[in-house]
Design a protein around this motif. Structure first.
Motif, PDB file in Angstrom:
ATOM      1  N   ALA A  47       0.830  -1.203   0.000  1.00 48.80           N
ATOM      2  CA  ALA A  47       0.000   0.000   0.000  1.00 48.80           C
ATOM      3  C   ALA A  47       0.868   1.258   0.000  1.00 48.80           C
ATOM      4  N   VAL A  48       1.929   1.245   0.801  1.00 50.13           N
ATOM      5  CA  VAL A  48       2.841   2.390   0.854  1.00 50.13           C
ATOM      6  C   VAL A  48       3.556   2.569  -0.487  1.00 50.13           C
ATOM      7  N   THR A  49       4.076   1.476  -1.039  1.00 49.86           N
ATOM      8  CA  THR A  49       4.860   1.598  -2.270  1.00 49.86           C
ATOM      9  C   THR A  49       3.995   1.961  -3.476  1.00 49.86           C
ATOM     10  N   ILE A  50       2.753   1.424  -3.519  1.00 47.35           N
ATOM     11  CA  ILE A  50       1.913   1.736  -4.677  1.00 47.35           C
ATOM     12  C   ILE A  50       1.426   3.171  -4.627  1.00 47.35           C
ATOM     13  N   LEU A  51       1.152   3.690  -3.425  1.00 47.17           N
ATOM     14  CA  LEU A  51       0.777   5.100  -3.311  1.00 47.17           C
ATOM     15  C   LEU A  51       1.936   6.003  -3.740  1.00 47.17           C
ATOM     16  N   HIS A  52       3.146   5.610  -3.377  1.00 53.48           N
ATOM     17  CA  HIS A  52       4.330   6.366  -3.799  1.00 53.48           C
ATOM     18  C   HIS A  52       4.430   6.404  -5.320  1.00 53.48           C
ATOM     19  N   TRP A  53       4.288   5.256  -5.952  1.00 49.73           N
ATOM     20  CA  TRP A  53       4.383   5.166  -7.417  1.00 49.73           C
ATOM     21  C   TRP A  53       3.230   5.907  -8.097  1.00 49.73           C
ATOM     22  N   MET A  54       2.030   5.677  -7.582  1.00 50.40           N
ATOM     23  CA  MET A  54       0.827   6.222  -8.199  1.00 50.40           C
ATOM     24  C   MET A  54       0.787   7.743  -8.157  1.00 50.40           C
ATOM     25  N   LEU A  55       1.264   8.321  -7.050  1.00 51.70           N
ATOM     26  CA  LEU A  55       1.145   9.765  -6.857  1.00 51.70           C
ATOM     27  C   LEU A  55       2.378  10.551  -7.301  1.00 51.70           C
ATOM     28  N   THR A  56       3.492   9.848  -7.555  1.00 55.52           N
ATOM     29  CA  THR A  56       4.701  10.540  -8.021  1.00 55.52           C
ATOM     30  C   THR A  56       5.106  10.138  -9.432  1.00 55.52           C
ATOM     31  N   GLY A  57       4.644   8.956  -9.870  1.00 58.50           N
ATOM     32  CA  GLY A  57       5.062   8.444 -11.169  1.00 58.50           C
ATOM     33  C   GLY A  57       6.435   7.804 -11.142  1.00 58.50           C
ATOM     34  N   ARG A  58       7.050   7.710  -9.951  1.00 56.92           N
ATOM     35  CA  ARG A  58       8.395   7.142  -9.831  1.00 56.92           C
ATOM     36  C   ARG A  58       8.322   5.705  -9.305  1.00 56.92           C
ATOM     37  N   LYS A  59       8.839   4.791 -10.092  1.00 57.35           N
ATOM     38  CA  LYS A  59       8.866   3.383  -9.675  1.00 57.35           C
ATOM     39  C   LYS A  59      10.229   3.092  -9.044  1.00 57.35           C
ATOM     40  N   ASP A  60      10.457   3.753  -7.897  1.00 58.14           N
ATOM     41  CA  ASP A  60      11.714   3.538  -7.185  1.00 58.14           C
ATOM     42  C   ASP A  60      11.413   3.230  -5.719  1.00 58.14           C
ATOM     43  N   ARG A  61      12.449   3.018  -4.941  1.00 58.38           N
ATOM     44  CA  ARG A  61      12.269   2.655  -3.534  1.00 58.38           C
ATOM     45  C   ARG A  61      11.950   3.904  -2.713  1.00 58.38           C
ATOM     46  N   LYS A  62      10.786   3.927  -2.122  1.00 59.78           N
ATOM     47  CA  LYS A  62      10.404   5.067  -1.283  1.00 59.78           C
ATOM     48  C   LYS A  62      11.396   5.201  -0.135  1.00 59.78           C
ATOM     49  N   TRP A  63      11.942   6.412   0.028  1.00 58.21           N
ATOM     50  CA  TRP A  63      12.915   6.730   1.065  1.00 58.21           C
ATOM     51  C   TRP A  63      14.168   5.838   0.990  1.00 58.21           C
ATOM     52  N   GLY A  64      14.286   5.090  -0.102  1.00 57.61           N
ATOM     53  CA  GLY A  64      15.440   4.221  -0.276  1.00 57.61           C
ATOM     54  C   GLY A  64      15.410   2.959   0.561  1.00 57.61           C
ATOM     55  N   ILE A  65      14.273   2.690   1.242  1.00 60.43           N
ATOM     56  CA  ILE A  65      14.215   1.525   2.134  1.00 60.43           C
ATOM     57  C   ILE A  65      13.105   0.541   1.779  1.00 60.43           C
ATOM     58  N   PHE A  66      12.035   1.040   1.149  1.00 55.25           N
ATOM     59  CA  PHE A  66      10.935   0.139   0.804  1.00 55.25           C
ATOM     60  C   PHE A  66      11.267  -0.639  -0.471  1.00 55.25           C
ATOM     61  N   PRO A  67      10.617  -1.784  -0.681  1.00 52.72           N
ATOM     62  CA  PRO A  67      10.817  -2.524  -1.936  1.00 52.72           C
ATOM     63  C   PRO A  67      10.305  -1.723  -3.129  1.00 52.72           C
ATOM     64  N   LEU A  68      10.740  -2.107  -4.304  1.00 54.85           N
ATOM     65  CA  LEU A  68      10.214  -1.492  -5.514  1.00 54.85           C
ATOM     66  C   LEU A  68       8.718  -1.780  -5.611  1.00 54.85           C
TER      67      LEU A  68
END
Length: 303
Positions: free
Chosen positions: A156-177
């Motif tokens: 949920a955290v990683t998909i919100l990061h991708w969905m709202l930023t368009g970046r498919k990278d590791r959130k804060w450098g610690i979460f999985p892709l």
């Protein structure tokens, strides 16, 4: 020669990667690939307001206007329908397409394979797609979901990061892709071979069993528990917003309330309920749980 119609809608491009891998075993000259496009495009990355405002119509499957799709033929040997779940429902462009009489006529008396690319919940969306295919007179011969295999909260955290930023990278450098793993996307080629063999042999009767024997498709018990309850809640919110959101201001307020309800339910309420469920209920209902998983992994539709 077999003619195959591939119909898909992908926002982020991940589903296109899955489809391209899946189609590798097929003769390119046999494939016609049509992309569904809403007349009013959905943004990617999403904005928070637009994403949550899309919920009511998605859950209620109210058709939107689509750009015309013009298949080259009236009938095909096989249709491959690739879609994303939105709010435990098929994405609004796909549910709209499935309600178009022109497309329903193409599906009629035709085998259909569904490919799903999403976060981790696809059961309710596929139930809806099953109903549309059956209503159109088509025959669902295989379903292959590709999901993010990380835990519900992490994804949920990683998909919100991708969905709202368009970046498919590791959130804060610690979460999985975020999204479906590269390994699972690559596995689509193997599933494509299974479908190609069934098509060449003109026998789809054992195809889903062959697909499941790969061991790559699984339904976590936590996801089964959530999906069986959450869709009813989504219906309640969707109907409330449609009924009471009679002005843009009222609708925006109700959508905002739904947004905060969903975030609280996802990150605070669901973990507690799942803990109790896994501790006190799941160990004593294993047989019923396995039967439900077997049903959702299959092709039948509850009457």
């Amino acid at each position: 020669m077999n003619k195959i119609l591939v119909v898909s809608y992908s926002q982020s491009g991940q589903l296109n990667e899955i489809v391209n891998r899946f189609l590798k075993p097929f003769d390119p000259s046999s494939i016609e690939h049509l992309t569904v496009q809403p007349q009013k495009l959905f943004p990617f990355p999403w904005t928070s307001d637009v994403f949550f405002d899309t919920m009511p119509e998605t859950v209620l499957e109210e058709p939107i206007l689509l750009a015309d799709i013009n298949p080259q033929q009236d009938k095909y040997s096989l249709i491959i329908l690739a879609y994303q779940p939105w709010f435990l429902s098929p994405s609004l462009p796909i549910s709209s397409l499935l309600q178009q009489e022109k497309f329903r006529q193409i599906i009629s008396n035709t085998p259909v394979v569904t490919l799903i690319g999403g976060r981790n919940m696809w059961l309710n969306a596929q139930e809806s797609v099953k109903k549309h295919i059956k209503a159109a007179g088509g025959t669902l011969v295989a379903n292959i979901p590709f999901m993010d295999r990380t835990s519900n909260l992490v994804s949920a955290v990683t998909i919100l990061h991708w969905m709202l930023t368009g970046r498919k990278d590791r959130k804060w450098g610690i979460f999985p892709l975020p999204g479906v793993s590269d390994k699972d996307i690559e596995s689509a080629t193997g599933f494509g071979k299974m479908v190609r063999n069934a098509l060449d042999n003109k026998d789809f009767s054992g195809l889903q069993k062959t697909i499941l024997s790969s061991g790559l498709i699984e339904i976590p018990t936590d996801i089964l528990f959530i999906e069986q309850r959450a869709k009813k809640i989504f219906y309640l919110w969707a109907n409330l917003i449609k009924k009471k959101g009679t002005t843009p201001q009222k609708r925006k307020k109700l959508v905002g309330l739904f947004k905060y309800y969903l975030l609280i339910a996802l990150f605070m309420v669901a973990p507690v309920l799942l803990f109790v469920y896994n501790l006190l209920i799941a160990p004593f209902t294993k047989s019923a749980i396995e039967k439900k998983k077997e049903y959702f992994c299959g092709l039948d539709l509850k009457e």
